[in-house]
Design a protein around this motif. Structure first.
Motif, PDB file in Angstrom:
ATOM      1  N   CYS A   1       0.830  -1.201   0.000  1.00  0.00           N
ATOM      2  CA  CYS A   1       0.000   0.000   0.000  1.00  0.00           C
ATOM      3  C   CYS A   1       0.867   1.255   0.000  1.00  0.00           C
ATOM      4  O   CYS A   1       0.628   2.188  -0.783  1.00  0.00           O
ATOM      5  CB  CYS A   1      -0.934  -0.021   1.211  1.00  0.00           C
ATOM      6  N   LEU A   2       1.873   1.305   0.865  1.00  0.00           N
ATOM      7  CA  LEU A   2       2.757   2.466   0.910  1.00  0.00           C
ATOM      8  C   LEU A   2       3.587   2.587  -0.363  1.00  0.00           C
ATOM      9  O   LEU A   2       3.932   3.700  -0.785  1.00  0.00           O
ATOM     10  CB  LEU A   2       3.672   2.362   2.135  1.00  0.00           C
ATOM     11  N   ASN A   3       3.894   1.465  -0.986  1.00  0.00           N
ATOM     12  CA  ASN A   3       4.593   1.483  -2.268  1.00  0.00           C
ATOM     13  C   ASN A   3       3.732   2.161  -3.332  1.00  0.00           C
ATOM     14  O   ASN A   3       4.201   3.024  -4.094  1.00  0.00           O
ATOM     15  CB  ASN A   3       4.935   0.048  -2.674  1.00  0.00           C
ATOM     16  N   ASN A   4       2.443   1.787  -3.387  1.00  0.00           N
ATOM     17  CA  ASN A   4       1.531   2.407  -4.349  1.00  0.00           C
ATOM     18  C   ASN A   4       1.314   3.884  -4.040  1.00  0.00           C
ATOM     19  O   ASN A   4       1.169   4.708  -4.955  1.00  0.00           O
ATOM     20  CB  ASN A   4       0.190   1.675  -4.342  1.00  0.00           C
ATOM     21  N   MET A   5       1.274   4.222  -2.755  1.00  0.00           N
ATOM     22  CA  MET A   5       1.119   5.623  -2.369  1.00  0.00           C
ATOM     23  C   MET A   5       2.298   6.452  -2.866  1.00  0.00           C
ATOM     24  O   MET A   5       2.123   7.530  -3.456  1.00  0.00           O
ATOM     25  CB  MET A   5       1.003   5.725  -0.845  1.00  0.00           C
ATOM     26  N   LEU A   6       3.517   5.947  -2.626  1.00  0.00           N
ATOM     27  CA  LEU A   6       4.699   6.674  -3.075  1.00  0.00           C
ATOM     28  C   LEU A   6       4.720   6.796  -4.599  1.00  0.00           C
ATOM     29  O   LEU A   6       5.101   7.846  -5.142  1.00  0.00           O
ATOM     30  CB  LEU A   6       5.960   5.964  -2.584  1.00  0.00           C
ATOM     31  N   LEU A   7       4.293   5.748  -5.293  1.00  0.00           N
ATOM     32  CA  LEU A   7       4.261   5.799  -6.755  1.00  0.00           C
ATOM     33  C   LEU A   7       3.353   6.921  -7.239  1.00  0.00           C
ATOM     34  O   LEU A   7       3.717   7.681  -8.155  1.00  0.00           O
ATOM     35  CB  LEU A   7       3.786   4.450  -7.303  1.00  0.00           C
ATOM     36  N   LYS A   8       2.190   7.062  -6.635  1.00  0.00           N
ATOM     37  CA  LYS A   8       1.261   8.136  -7.033  1.00  0.00           C
ATOM     38  C   LYS A   8       1.846   9.503  -6.710  1.00  0.00           C
ATOM     39  O   LYS A   8       1.695  10.457  -7.487  1.00  0.00           O
ATOM     40  CB  LYS A   8      -0.083   7.936  -6.339  1.00  0.00           C
ATOM     41  N   TRP A   9       2.519   9.613  -5.568  1.00  0.00           N
ATOM     42  CA  TRP A   9       3.157  10.887  -5.245  1.00  0.00           C
ATOM     43  C   TRP A   9       4.212  11.263  -6.286  1.00  0.00           C
ATOM     44  O   TRP A   9       4.282  12.420  -6.725  1.00  0.00           O
ATOM     45  CB  TRP A   9       3.823  10.802  -3.867  1.00  0.00           C
ATOM     46  N   LEU A  10       5.013  10.294  -6.685  1.00  0.00           N
ATOM     47  CA  LEU A  10       6.065  10.572  -7.666  1.00  0.00           C
ATOM     48  C   LEU A  10       5.494  10.906  -9.035  1.00  0.00           C
ATOM     49  O   LEU A  10       6.024  11.763  -9.753  1.00  0.00           O
ATOM     50  CB  LEU A  10       7.009   9.367  -7.760  1.00  0.00           C
ATOM     51  N   ILE A  11       4.396  10.244  -9.389  1.00  0.00           N
ATOM     52  CA  ILE A  11       3.753  10.551 -10.675  1.00  0.00           C
ATOM     53  C   ILE A  11       3.192  11.961 -10.646  1.00  0.00           C
ATOM     54  O   ILE A  11       3.321  12.726 -11.615  1.00  0.00           O
ATOM     55  CB  ILE A  11       2.652   9.521 -10.982  1.00  0.00           C
ATOM     56  N   TRP A  12       2.534  12.348  -9.536  1.00  0.00           N
ATOM     57  CA  TRP A  12       2.029  13.718  -9.412  1.00  0.00           C
ATOM     58  C   TRP A  12       3.175  14.724  -9.518  1.00  0.00           C
ATOM     59  O   TRP A  12       3.027  15.778 -10.136  1.00  0.00           O
ATOM     60  CB  TRP A  12       1.299  13.891  -8.071  1.00  0.00           C
ATOM     61  N   HIS A  13       4.302  14.387  -8.929  1.00  0.00           N
ATOM     62  CA  HIS A  13       5.451  15.297  -9.022  1.00  0.00           C
ATOM     63  C   HIS A  13       5.908  15.440 -10.468  1.00  0.00           C
ATOM     64  O   HIS A  13       6.149  16.558 -10.942  1.00  0.00           O
ATOM     65  CB  HIS A  13       6.603  14.770  -8.165  1.00  0.00           C
ATOM     66  N   SER A  14       6.034  14.328 -11.157  1.00  0.00           N
ATOM     67  CA  SER A  14       6.523  14.387 -12.531  1.00  0.00           C
ATOM     68  C   SER A  14       5.561  15.109 -13.460  1.00  0.00           C
ATOM     69  O   SER A  14       5.972  15.667 -14.475  1.00  0.00           O
ATOM     70  CB  SER A  14       6.791  12.967 -13.056  1.00  0.00           C
ATOM     71  N   VAL A  15       4.277  15.149 -13.096  1.00  0.00           N
ATOM     72  CA  VAL A  15       3.271  15.817 -13.933  1.00  0.00           C
ATOM     73  C   VAL A  15       3.153  17.290 -13.574  1.00  0.00           C
ATOM     74  O   VAL A  15       3.061  18.151 -14.449  1.00  0.00           O
ATOM     75  CB  VAL A  15       1.907  15.112 -13.794  1.00  0.00           C
ATOM     76  N   TYR A  16       3.151  17.609 -12.278  1.00  0.00           N
ATOM     77  CA  TYR A  16       2.839  18.962 -11.838  1.00  0.00           C
ATOM     78  C   TYR A  16       4.051  19.768 -11.379  1.00  0.00           C
ATOM     79  O   TYR A  16       3.893  20.873 -10.880  1.00  0.00           O
ATOM     80  CB  TYR A  16       1.828  18.919 -10.689  1.00  0.00           C
ATOM     81  N   ALA A  17       5.260  19.233 -11.519  1.00  0.00           N
ATOM     82  CA  ALA A  17       6.436  19.967 -11.068  1.00  0.00           C
ATOM     83  C   ALA A  17       6.650  21.202 -11.931  1.00  0.00           C
ATOM     84  O   ALA A  17       6.585  21.146 -13.158  1.00  0.00           O
ATOM     85  CB  ALA A  17       7.669  19.071 -11.121  1.00  0.00           C
ATOM     86  N   LEU A  18       6.889  22.341 -11.285  1.00  0.00           N
ATOM     87  CA  LEU A  18       7.186  23.588 -11.973  1.00  0.00           C
ATOM     88  C   LEU A  18       8.642  23.969 -11.728  1.00  0.00           C
ATOM     89  O   LEU A  18       9.360  23.321 -10.965  1.00  0.00           O
ATOM     90  CB  LEU A  18       6.242  24.691 -11.472  1.00  0.00           C
TER      91      LEU A  18
END
Length: 733
Positions: free
Chosen positions: A469-486
């Motif tokens: 579960c924490l692995n999937n959580m971190l994956l979503k966080w990293l994907i959000w970063h790669s999409v929304y990073a300014l």
């Protein structure tokens, strides 16, 4: 009245229909005497009609004390209301009788509590009831009870246009301190963008300065800010509770009973709650009300205006093409929970710019989760099939939208503190993995503390599920970063409508906190479970993603596994774990090398601490010395044992115990290779494999078994430097 009124009949039945029946009987060939006899027979069979006629015709000022007739008629109406519900005409008559105070205010609360609709509630009756609030004769407690009833049956009101037309009149009651929480709730449901005005915002801010930051005022202001952010300059916490209190207790059990007897779905938010309290004041629910409502159009029998003619009910949309054509003219359903059951509705929710839809859905969902799961005292009923289906539907919705709901996030933070780790485990862990980025200042209190208690008191299978579960959580966080990073900061969107602005440093702190937390769980969990191979596999899954955070997800951060994870993986008895550790260390080297090269080329590259390089080099040297150089337990190594203790073990050549030949994970391959290479030898001498040619053949044989990670590690750290006469490789700092 000569005509008969039906209390529990269909909406079209009433005075006119029964009058037509009487006239048709007069025009028939039967005599007037037979017709009169039949009319009296019908009245005798349905005395509740006469009771309703009494309240329709009763004169103002009629005394209540000692009046047996009013008591008898009111009991008849209550019996019909609680058994079958009241028809729209009956609702109108009884509501007008109660709010007009024709017989004083003593009967008003009793009448309001029996207003249980069988189908819909006439909008005109509600509007007339609201108008009576301005007379000033109704006691405050009765006014509060009336507004609670309106909130309970809000989704059953057949139209809302007239209520929105008197929005200003309703808004004037926010100044009443006792009415304010309930008026704010009603205004929240009626608010549209055109209604938000500067003077209303000022009034709410003035009340807030007087009453404090009350949730009901913040909720209404947050909706105003969604529609007109330029008018509401107040900073509203993004994680504040956006759920109004439950005010439907006097009516919900009766509504459910009527719904069950009539076999129909009551389209009301009341369907989110369940049975009433028992004698011990414990809430016990049978979970018949977690069903996703049916997508249906708002019932509206009023003449359509020019605006309403252009509205297309969402239930009538059959394809994505139709949805795109009518995107600006969609009529939302009465019950927002029905959006979860329709893929087209979710497409609309994902594309629409009007945030009121998401706010309404979050309100509905938060109410359902809190009332039916969090506050339910009957743990056995929580395992019902209905609860599983509801949470599965919520999970599929979040996966479809690729984002979670703020209401489910708030629910999880509370639920984790009372969760036993087994109740609805797959569903709860699935929802948990969708939680968006949590600021590092709050992540420990909201997430780490309750999860740590569950982790150390649960089975190894729960431990594996939580790590995943924490692995999937971190994956979503990293994907959000790669999409929304300014370039300058980071905008991590919690959903497509609201966002939290977080600096890159703050995001890195949250990610580092999560990785360190999993490292602590993994280290202690492996000790508790005796280095269980299944748990080790899930932990290595986690670090397979962590090792590539820089190159794969663009996050300038490198976090190495703790010794409590590294050494159990290196000394594991299964070759898969050792191979995966070798691959992880290879990817760490690739990421660190790339980061260091960028650091030399540009000043804007992130700086990696010397401590990180030092830890990586120590790990790499230790692996090379163990697997390749046969220098186990040498001075300066990460794991050391006293010379006396090693001698007492009676292990010959203990320094070779964990090389690629003698390692417990690869010894079976070494024996198999020895038998194939020297089939005539009866005595097995594994040291003979270390000669020059057999060693090369053995490596090719070992790598051919599918251990690509081990091959990459050897090529990167050993073979690349053999031409220079060195056995290992390290990154300089």
């Amino acid at each position: 009245m000569a005509a008969q009124l039906n209390l529990s009949g269909p909406p079209d039945s009433g005075l006119s229909s029964l009058t037509d029946q009487s006239m048709s009987s007069q025009t028939s060939n039967r005599s007037l005497r037979v017709a009169e006899k039949e009319r009296r027979k019908n009245e005798a069979e349905d005395p509740s009609v006469l009771a309703l006629q009494y309240f329709y015709n009763v004169e103002a000022g009629t005394p209540v004390s000692g009046n047996d007739e009013v008591e008898r008629n009111l009991v008849l109406v209550e019996q019909v209301a609680y058994r079958n519900g009241l028809s729209p005409e009956a609702i109108s008559i009884m509501l007008e009788f109660a709010m007009s105070l024709r017989m004083g205010h003593s009967l008003c609360p009793r009448v309001l509590k029996c207003l249980i609709p069988v189908t819909v509630v006439p909008q005109e009756a509600v509007v007339r009831g609201v108008s009576w609030l301005g007379v000033g004769k109704i006691p405050v407690s009765t006014q509060v009870l009336f507004i609670k009833w309106v909130l309970t049956v809000f989704d059953m009101i057949d139209a809302k246009d007239q209520l929105r037309a008197i929005y200003g009149f309703i808004f004037s009651f926010v100044s009443e301190e006792n009415l304010c929480p309930f008026i704010c709730h009603l205004l929240y449901l009626l608010t549209s963008k055109q209604i938000v005005q500067v003077f209303r915002v000022r009034k709410l801010l003035e009340l807030q300065s007087k009453l404090g930051r009350q949730p009901f005022l913040l909720n209404l202001l947050s909706l105003y800010k969604v529609f007109c952010p330029e008018l509401v300059t107040l900073s509203i916490p993004s994680r504040s509770k956006s759920v109004f209190k439950n005010h439907n207790m006097p009516w919900k059990s009766a509504l459910f009973a009527v719904q069950k007897r009539n076999g129909s779905q009551v389209a009301s938010s009341i369907s989110l709650a369940s049975a009433s309290k028992d004698g011990t004041n414990r809430r016990k629910r049978k979970h018949r009300h977690l069903e996703i409502p049916v997508l249906s159009s708002v019932v509206n029998k009023e003449p359509q205006t020019e605006t309403s003619r252009r509205l297309v009910p969402l239930v009538q949309i059959q394809s994505v093409a139709e949805l795109l054509e009518n995107m600006d003219h969609i009529e939302l359903p009465a019950q927002m929970g029905s959006l979860l059951g329709s893929s087209l509705a979710l497409q609309y929710l994902d594309c629409v710019q009007d945030e009121s839809a998401l706010l309404r859905l979050n309100f509905w969902l938060g109410y359902a989760l809190h009332e039916e799961l969090l506050f339910c005292g009957d743990g056995a009923s929580q395992n019902s099939e209905e609860s599983l289906q509801f949470l599965d539907k919520l999970l599929s919705t979040q996966h479809f939208l690729q984002e979670g709901f703020s209401s489910s996030e708030a629910f999880l933070y509370k639920f984790l503190n009372v969760w036993d780790g087994s109740l609805l485990r797959p569903q709860i862990l699935g929802l948990l993995s969708n939680i968006p980025v949590i600021p590092s200042s709050q992540i420990g209190r909201l997430l780490f503390e309750p999860l740590m208690q569950l982790f150390f008191t649960s089975s190894v299978f729960f431990k594996c599920g939580l790590i995943e579960c924490l692995n999937n959580m971190l994956l979503k966080w990293l994907i959000w970063h790669s999409v929304y990073a300014l370039e300058d900061d980071l905008d991590i969107s919690l959903n497509s409508h609201t966002s939290i602005n977080m600096t890159l440093s703050g995001f890195k702190d949250s990610v580092m906190g999560l990785v360190d937390f999993v490292g602590r769980l993994g280290s202690i969990g492996l000790q508790l479970e005796g280095c269980h191979s299944l748990l080790l596999s899930f932990i290595l899954d986690f670090y397979t993603m962590v090792c590539d955070m820089f190159l794969k997800y663009g996050l300038p951060l490198v976090v190495l596994p703790p010794p409590g994870v590294f050494y159990p993986a290196l000394f594991a008895t299964d070759p898969v774990s050792v191979d995966r550790l070798a691959f992880i260390m290879y990817r760490y080297k690739v990421n660190l090398t790339s980061a260091k090269s960028q650091e030399k080329l540009t000043e804007q590259a992130f700086h990696i601490s010397r401590q990180t390089f030092r830890e990586f080099n120590n790990y790499t040297v230790y692996m090379v010395n163990c697997l390749w150089n046969s220098k186990m337990f040498q001075p300066g190594m990460g794991v050391q044992l006293g010379e006396e203790l090693l001698l007492k073990s009676n292990v010959p050549q203990y320094w070779t115990s964990f090389d690629l030949v003698h390692h417990p994970a690869f010894m079976s391959y070494a024996i198999d290779f020895h038998q194939k290479c020297w089939p005539g030898k009866k005595d097995i001498d594994l040291d003979s494999i270390k000669h020059s040619k057999p060693w090369s053949w053995y490596l090719e044989y070992l790598f051919s078994q599918g251990y690509d990670g081990l091959e990459l590690f050897v090529q990167s750290n050993i073979r690349a430097r053999q031409g220079d006469g060195q056995q290992g490789d390290s990154l300089s700092t």
